[in-house]
Write a protein that holds these residues in place. Structure first.
Motif, PDB file in Angstrom:
ATOM      1  N   ASP A  89       0.815  -1.215   0.000  1.00  0.00           N
ATOM      2  CA  ASP A  89       0.000   0.000   0.000  1.00  0.00           C
ATOM      3  C   ASP A  89       0.849   1.265   0.000  1.00  0.00           C
ATOM      4  N   GLY A  90       2.022   1.203  -0.593  1.00  0.00           N
ATOM      5  CA  GLY A  90       2.908   2.358  -0.653  1.00  0.00           C
ATOM      6  C   GLY A  90       2.663   3.196  -1.889  1.00  0.00           C
ATOM      7  N   GLY A  91       3.639   3.916  -2.278  1.00  0.00           N
ATOM      8  CA  GLY A  91       3.531   4.782  -3.452  1.00  0.00           C
ATOM      9  C   GLY A  91       2.946   6.131  -3.096  1.00  0.00           C
ATOM     10  N   SER A  92       2.931   7.030  -4.054  1.00  0.00           N
ATOM     11  CA  SER A  92       2.470   8.395  -3.781  1.00  0.00           C
ATOM     12  C   SER A  92       0.977   8.452  -3.496  1.00  0.00           C
ATOM     13  N   ASP A  93       0.207   7.517  -4.058  1.00  0.00           N
ATOM     14  CA  ASP A  93      -1.242   7.547  -3.815  1.00  0.00           C
ATOM     15  C   ASP A  93      -1.682   6.504  -2.784  1.00  0.00           C
ATOM     16  N   GLY A  94      -0.748   5.696  -2.271  1.00  0.00           N
ATOM     17  CA  GLY A  94      -1.075   4.710  -1.253  1.00  0.00           C
ATOM     18  C   GLY A  94      -1.905   3.551  -1.753  1.00  0.00           C
ATOM     19  N   ASP A  95      -2.014   3.356  -3.054  1.00  0.00           N
ATOM     20  CA  ASP A  95      -2.931   2.351  -3.577  1.00  0.00           C
ATOM     21  C   ASP A  95      -2.236   1.418  -4.573  1.00  0.00           C
ATOM     22  N   THR A  96      -1.156   0.781  -4.151  1.00  0.00           N
ATOM     23  CA  THR A  96      -0.462  -0.199  -4.969  1.00  0.00           C
ATOM     24  C   THR A  96      -1.070  -1.573  -4.682  1.00  0.00           C
ATOM     25  N   GLY A  97      -1.385  -2.333  -5.715  1.00  0.00           N
ATOM     26  CA  GLY A  97      -2.027  -3.637  -5.525  1.00  0.00           C
ATOM     27  C   GLY A  97      -1.147  -4.611  -4.753  1.00  0.00           C
ATOM     28  N   ASP A  98      -1.774  -5.453  -3.929  1.00  0.00           N
ATOM     29  CA  ASP A  98      -1.056  -6.484  -3.183  1.00  0.00           C
ATOM     30  C   ASP A  98      -0.599  -7.586  -4.134  1.00  0.00           C
ATOM     31  N   THR A  99       0.478  -8.282  -3.776  1.00  0.00           N
ATOM     32  CA  THR A  99       1.038  -9.326  -4.625  1.00  0.00           C
ATOM     33  C   THR A  99       1.301 -10.599  -3.828  1.00  0.00           C
ATOM     34  N   TYR A 100       1.349 -11.713  -4.549  1.00  0.00           N
ATOM     35  CA  TYR A 100       1.674 -12.998  -3.945  1.00  0.00           C
ATOM     36  C   TYR A 100       3.074 -12.928  -3.345  1.00  0.00           C
ATOM     37  N   PHE A 101       3.224 -13.451  -2.126  1.00  0.00           N
ATOM     38  CA  PHE A 101       4.493 -13.371  -1.401  1.00  0.00           C
ATOM     39  C   PHE A 101       5.167 -14.727  -1.271  1.00  0.00           C
ATOM     40  N   GLY A 102       4.387 -15.776  -1.026  1.00  0.00           N
ATOM     41  CA  GLY A 102       4.946 -17.113  -0.882  1.00  0.00           C
ATOM     42  C   GLY A 102       3.954 -18.032  -0.190  1.00  0.00           C
ATOM     43  N   SER A 103       4.261 -19.307  -0.164  1.00  0.00           N
ATOM     44  CA  SER A 103       3.394 -20.302   0.462  1.00  0.00           C
ATOM     45  C   SER A 103       4.202 -21.154   1.424  1.00  0.00           C
ATOM     46  N   ARG A 104       3.516 -21.729   2.397  1.00  0.00           N
ATOM     47  CA  ARG A 104       4.156 -22.598   3.372  1.00  0.00           C
ATOM     48  C   ARG A 104       3.195 -23.731   3.705  1.00  0.00           C
ATOM     49  N   TRP A 105       3.721 -24.955   3.717  1.00  0.00           N
ATOM     50  CA  TRP A 105       2.933 -26.116   4.164  1.00  0.00           C
ATOM     51  C   TRP A 105       2.962 -26.136   5.680  1.00  0.00           C
ATOM     52  N   CYS A 106       1.794 -26.228   6.316  1.00  0.00           N
ATOM     53  CA  CYS A 106       1.678 -26.186   7.767  1.00  0.00           C
ATOM     54  C   CYS A 106       0.803 -27.348   8.256  1.00  0.00           C
ATOM     55  N   GLY A 107       0.941 -27.668   9.528  1.00  0.00           N
ATOM     56  CA  GLY A 107       0.219 -28.804  10.097  1.00  0.00           C
ATOM     57  C   GLY A 107      -1.193 -28.499  10.539  1.00  0.00           C
ATOM     58  N   SER A 108      -1.599 -27.231  10.486  1.00  0.00           N
ATOM     59  CA  SER A 108      -2.958 -26.860  10.905  1.00  0.00           C
ATOM     60  C   SER A 108      -3.476 -25.745  10.013  1.00  0.00           C
ATOM     61  N   PRO A 109      -4.796 -25.544  10.007  1.00  0.00           N
ATOM     62  CA  PRO A 109      -5.318 -24.402   9.257  1.00  0.00           C
ATOM     63  C   PRO A 109      -4.963 -23.113   9.986  1.00  0.00           C
ATOM     64  N   PRO A 110      -4.917 -21.980   9.292  1.00  0.00           N
ATOM     65  CA  PRO A 110      -4.556 -20.733   9.964  1.00  0.00           C
ATOM     66  C   PRO A 110      -5.647 -20.229  10.915  1.00  0.00           C
ATOM     67  N   TRP A 111      -6.892 -20.603  10.676  1.00  0.00           N
ATOM     68  CA  TRP A 111      -7.982 -20.160  11.570  1.00  0.00           C
ATOM     69  C   TRP A 111      -9.069 -21.183  11.594  1.00  0.00           C
TER      70      TRP A 111
END
Length: 111
Positions: A89-111
């Motif tokens: 959400d940076g940039g001069s207008d604060g409205d830059t689109g979010d992007t994929y960051f990465g994935s992780r295999w985990c032993g439980s659901p996040p919520w």
């Protein structure tokens, strides 16, 4: 059910491929390594002029805010894949689109 397993297998392969591409191109490799199997509540979209501020499950550090966008479950392994996104959400207008960051295999659901 077999189709679901193949689909998640392909998603996992795509995530590994993307991670490899980030290493080769010199992308945010340290940030990619910071996908994790735990989270706390953070604020995203908190720059003026962008999307409304909201709470999200994720983490904040010098590399920025990262949040769990969605997750899936692999019936074969019994593991969950958490898909992390970068809050851009940076940039001069604060409205830059979010992007994929990465994935992780985990032993439980996040919520």
């Amino acid at each position: 059910m077999t189709r679901t397993i193949k689909r998640w297998g392909a998603l996992g392969a795509a995530a590994v491929s993307l991670a490899g591409a980030m290493v080769v191109t010199g992308g945010a490799t340290s940030a990619h390594a910071d996908t994790r199997c735990n989270w706390g509540w953070i604020k995203i979209n908190d720059s003026p002029g962008g999307d409304p501020i909201s709470d999200a499950p994720g983490h904040s550090h010098n590399g920025g805010n990262h949040y769990i966008h969605d997750f899936g479950w692999d019936a074969n392994s019994g593991l969950y894949i958490w898909n992390w996104w970068a809050d851009n959400d940076g940039g001069s207008d604060g409205d830059t689109g979010d992007t994929y960051f990465g994935s992780r295999w985990c032993g439980s659901p996040p919520w």
